[in-house]
Design a protein around this motif. Structure first.
Motif, PDB file in Angstrom:
ATOM      1  N   SER A 171      -0.482  10.101   9.626  1.00 26.88           N
ATOM      2  CA  SER A 171      -0.659  10.351   8.202  1.00 26.88           C
ATOM      3  C   SER A 171      -0.501   9.025   7.468  1.00 26.88           C
ATOM      4  O   SER A 171       0.507   8.334   7.624  1.00 26.88           O
ATOM      5  CB  SER A 171       0.396  11.348   7.697  1.00 26.88           C
ATOM      6  OG  SER A 171       0.302  11.498   6.295  1.00 26.88           O
ATOM      7  N   LEU A 172      -1.510   8.648   6.682  1.00 21.58           N
ATOM      8  CA  LEU A 172      -1.457   7.407   5.925  1.00 21.58           C
ATOM      9  C   LEU A 172      -0.943   7.717   4.524  1.00 21.58           C
ATOM     10  O   LEU A 172      -1.516   8.540   3.814  1.00 21.58           O
ATOM     11  CB  LEU A 172      -2.841   6.769   5.851  1.00 21.58           C
ATOM     12  CG  LEU A 172      -3.590   6.635   7.191  1.00 21.58           C
ATOM     13  CD1 LEU A 172      -4.866   5.856   7.002  1.00 21.58           C
ATOM     14  CD2 LEU A 172      -2.717   5.979   8.249  1.00 21.58           C
ATOM     15  N   THR A 173       0.136   7.088   4.137  1.00 21.79           N
ATOM     16  CA  THR A 173       0.814   7.456   2.906  1.00 21.79           C
ATOM     17  C   THR A 173       1.405   6.234   2.236  1.00 21.79           C
ATOM     18  O   THR A 173       1.582   5.186   2.868  1.00 21.79           O
ATOM     19  CB  THR A 173       1.932   8.489   3.195  1.00 21.79           C
ATOM     20  OG1 THR A 173       2.598   8.857   1.993  1.00 21.79           O
ATOM     21  CG2 THR A 173       2.945   7.924   4.188  1.00 21.79           C
ATOM     22  N   GLY A 174       1.709   6.354   0.962  1.00 27.05           N
ATOM     23  CA  GLY A 174       2.342   5.271   0.226  1.00 27.05           C
ATOM     24  C   GLY A 174       3.816   5.504  -0.016  1.00 27.05           C
ATOM     25  O   GLY A 174       4.479   4.705  -0.674  1.00 27.05           O
ATOM     26  N   SER A 175       4.341   6.628   0.526  1.00 30.93           N
ATOM     27  CA  SER A 175       5.749   6.956   0.307  1.00 30.93           C
ATOM     28  C   SER A 175       6.202   7.896   1.413  1.00 30.93           C
ATOM     29  O   SER A 175       5.455   8.180   2.351  1.00 30.93           O
ATOM     30  CB  SER A 175       5.934   7.615  -1.057  1.00 30.93           C
ATOM     31  OG  SER A 175       5.359   8.920  -1.046  1.00 30.93           O
ATOM     32  N   PHE A 196      -2.087   0.178  -4.847  1.00 32.51           N
ATOM     33  CA  PHE A 196      -1.498   0.470  -6.148  1.00 32.51           C
ATOM     34  C   PHE A 196      -0.827   1.839  -6.097  1.00 32.51           C
ATOM     35  O   PHE A 196      -1.387   2.800  -5.565  1.00 32.51           O
ATOM     36  CB  PHE A 196      -2.558   0.451  -7.250  1.00 32.51           C
ATOM     37  CG  PHE A 196      -2.876  -0.921  -7.766  1.00 32.51           C
ATOM     38  CD1 PHE A 196      -1.862  -1.747  -8.238  1.00 32.51           C
ATOM     39  CD2 PHE A 196      -4.172  -1.392  -7.792  1.00 32.51           C
ATOM     40  CE1 PHE A 196      -2.144  -3.015  -8.717  1.00 32.51           C
ATOM     41  CE2 PHE A 196      -4.468  -2.652  -8.267  1.00 32.51           C
ATOM     42  CZ  PHE A 196      -3.452  -3.476  -8.739  1.00 32.51           C
ATOM     43  N   GLY A 197       0.379   1.916  -6.636  1.00 34.00           N
ATOM     44  CA  GLY A 197       1.112   3.170  -6.642  1.00 34.00           C
ATOM     45  C   GLY A 197       2.001   3.364  -5.440  1.00 34.00           C
ATOM     46  O   GLY A 197       2.754   4.349  -5.372  1.00 34.00           O
ATOM     47  N   SER A 198       1.935   2.439  -4.472  1.00 39.07           N
ATOM     48  CA  SER A 198       2.790   2.562  -3.285  1.00 39.07           C
ATOM     49  C   SER A 198       4.247   2.331  -3.664  1.00 39.07           C
ATOM     50  O   SER A 198       4.568   1.486  -4.504  1.00 39.07           O
ATOM     51  CB  SER A 198       2.379   1.547  -2.217  1.00 39.07           C
ATOM     52  OG  SER A 198       1.076   1.787  -1.767  1.00 39.07           O
ATOM     53  N   ASP A 199       5.122   3.082  -3.032  1.00 41.47           N
ATOM     54  CA  ASP A 199       6.562   2.928  -3.235  1.00 41.47           C
ATOM     55  C   ASP A 199       7.040   1.816  -2.300  1.00 41.47           C
ATOM     56  O   ASP A 199       6.975   1.951  -1.084  1.00 41.47           O
ATOM     57  CB  ASP A 199       7.260   4.252  -2.907  1.00 41.47           C
ATOM     58  CG  ASP A 199       8.762   4.216  -3.183  1.00 41.47           C
ATOM     59  OD1 ASP A 199       9.286   3.122  -3.484  1.00 41.47           O
ATOM     60  OD2 ASP A 199       9.396   5.275  -3.091  1.00 41.47           O
ATOM     61  N   ILE A 200       7.531   0.709  -2.867  1.00 33.99           N
ATOM     62  CA  ILE A 200       7.960  -0.411  -2.038  1.00 33.99           C
ATOM     63  C   ILE A 200       9.474  -0.455  -1.856  1.00 33.99           C
ATOM     64  O   ILE A 200      10.011  -1.425  -1.317  1.00 33.99           O
ATOM     65  CB  ILE A 200       7.458  -1.761  -2.596  1.00 33.99           C
ATOM     66  CG1 ILE A 200       8.002  -2.007  -4.000  1.00 33.99           C
ATOM     67  CG2 ILE A 200       5.936  -1.803  -2.589  1.00 33.99           C
ATOM     68  CD1 ILE A 200       7.654  -3.394  -4.539  1.00 33.99           C
ATOM     69  N   SER A 201      10.177   0.602  -2.290  1.00 36.71           N
ATOM     70  CA  SER A 201      11.605   0.700  -1.993  1.00 36.71           C
ATOM     71  C   SER A 201      11.774   0.989  -0.506  1.00 36.71           C
ATOM     72  O   SER A 201      10.895   1.568   0.137  1.00 36.71           O
ATOM     73  CB  SER A 201      12.254   1.808  -2.822  1.00 36.71           C
ATOM     74  OG  SER A 201      12.085   1.561  -4.209  1.00 36.71           O
ATOM     75  N   TYR A 202      12.923   0.635   0.058  1.00 35.26           N
ATOM     76  CA  TYR A 202      13.075   0.683   1.510  1.00 35.26           C
ATOM     77  C   TYR A 202      13.205   2.108   2.061  1.00 35.26           C
ATOM     78  O   TYR A 202      12.564   2.468   3.041  1.00 35.26           O
ATOM     79  CB  TYR A 202      14.282  -0.159   1.936  1.00 35.26           C
ATOM     80  CG  TYR A 202      14.199  -1.592   1.501  1.00 35.26           C
ATOM     81  CD1 TYR A 202      13.021  -2.323   1.652  1.00 35.26           C
ATOM     82  CD2 TYR A 202      15.290  -2.229   0.912  1.00 35.26           C
ATOM     83  CE1 TYR A 202      12.924  -3.637   1.232  1.00 35.26           C
ATOM     84  CE2 TYR A 202      15.215  -3.551   0.498  1.00 35.26           C
ATOM     85  CZ  TYR A 202      14.036  -4.247   0.658  1.00 35.26           C
ATOM     86  OH  TYR A 202      13.959  -5.543   0.245  1.00 35.26           O
TER      87      TYR A 202
END
Length: 305
Positions: A171-175, A196-202
């Motif tokens: 599954s390709l996801t940003g979060s 854009f819109g990806s969550d970059i928190s760890y």
């Protein structure tokens, strides 16, 4: 640490579609020789006269046939636009033709273009909820075709080769949203930090919880990767120019510079995100710059596929 590659098919504007595909083959063969773990192609239906492909499926067996060890896959298929039966059949057969090294990445979204008879309902005027519902229905159907062969046999349905190896499904996801559902479905996760819109928190705690749930439901550990974008050159100056010339806009969390910077940043990613496999979206447009970049990174990171 493992490192794979993601390709959107974007190249220098002086290259036509067939020249891009020729370069793609050279790029994949080089990645295989250098020890990269995966080579993924994205599905996009943007209007681009220089586009080398829209749906990458037809290219996968060509690349798989030209390489020996690297995993080849779609990163990913826009499943809301496709027949789950056809996708299940295509990727299962490919995986068994090419020594169990085919990946099936599932992407969100849809194309508003009428690319097949079943997609006419998926218009840009449709709500996000309708598209997400269609995606969830297609994922459920796809997994049913792949996971429940004995039940399908009773209905006289076979996805050949019968009882053969399945492709890795991602599954390709940003979060990490909906990670409980993904764990129940047995889906590996490739998390992007460059869209854009990806969550970059760890979110290391969420990742640990996902892994525990996945093991509980499936009796095995999931595979998890982190997709990032950038450019690499020997002194970093050319990399910065290459990144500035790329037409797609990404988040600010990219790696652009010399090989030592890649080594340091990926080591930080490994520690902070709790992930040891990464997928690199190389934004260099010229073939020689792309080749230089992946060669320098492979040498510095000492990767192996």
């Amino acid at each position: 640490m493992k490192l794979g590659l993601l390709d959107f098919g974007v190249r220098s504007p002086d290259m036509n579609s067939l020249a891009i595909i020729e370069d793609l083959l050279d790029y994949a063969i080089a990645a295989d020789d250098l020890g990269y773990s995966r080579f993924w192609l994205a599905e996009h239906h943007n209007f681009d006269p220089l586009a080398a492909w829209l749906n990458p499926e037809v290219l996968l067996p060509i690349i798989a046939g030209a390489t020996d060890r690297i995993r080849i896959g779609a990163g990913g298929i826009i499943l809301a636009n496709h027949s789950p039966y056809r996708i299940a059949y295509t990727f299962k057969l490919l995986n068994n033709l090419y020594n169990d090294r085919i990946d099936l990445g599932i992407a969100k979204g849809y194309s508003s273009r009428n690319i097949n008879s079943s997609s006419s309902e998926l218009r840009i005027t449709q709500s996000k909820e309708i598209i997400e519902t269609k995606l969830h229905e297609n994922i459920k159907s796809l997994l049913n075709y792949l996971y429940h062969e004995d039940e399908l046999l009773k209905e006289e349905i076979i996805i050949p080769p019968f009882k053969a190896n399945l492709p890795e499904i991602w599954s390709l996801t940003g979060s990490y949203r909906n990670f409980e559902s993904l764990a129940k479905q047995g889906l590996n996760i490739s998390r992007s930090v460059f869209h854009f819109g990806s969550d970059i928190s760890y979110h290391k705690d969420q990742l640990a919880e996902y892994k525990e749930l996945f093991y509980t439901f499936n009796g095995r550990m999931p595979k998890v990767s982190l997709a990032f974008s950038g450019a690499c050159s020997k002194d970093g100056k050319k990399a910065k120019k290459n990144f500035e010339h790329y037409s797609y806009g990404f988040t600010t969390d990219n790696i652009v510079g010399c090989p030592a910077l890649f080594h340091d940043r990926l080591s930080e990613y490994e520690q902070n995100y709790g992930i040891n496999e990464f997928i690199f979206m190389n934004v260099a447009l010229k073939p020689e710059d792309r080749m230089e970049g992946i060669s320098l990174i492979a040498s510095t990171m000492k990767i192996k596929n």
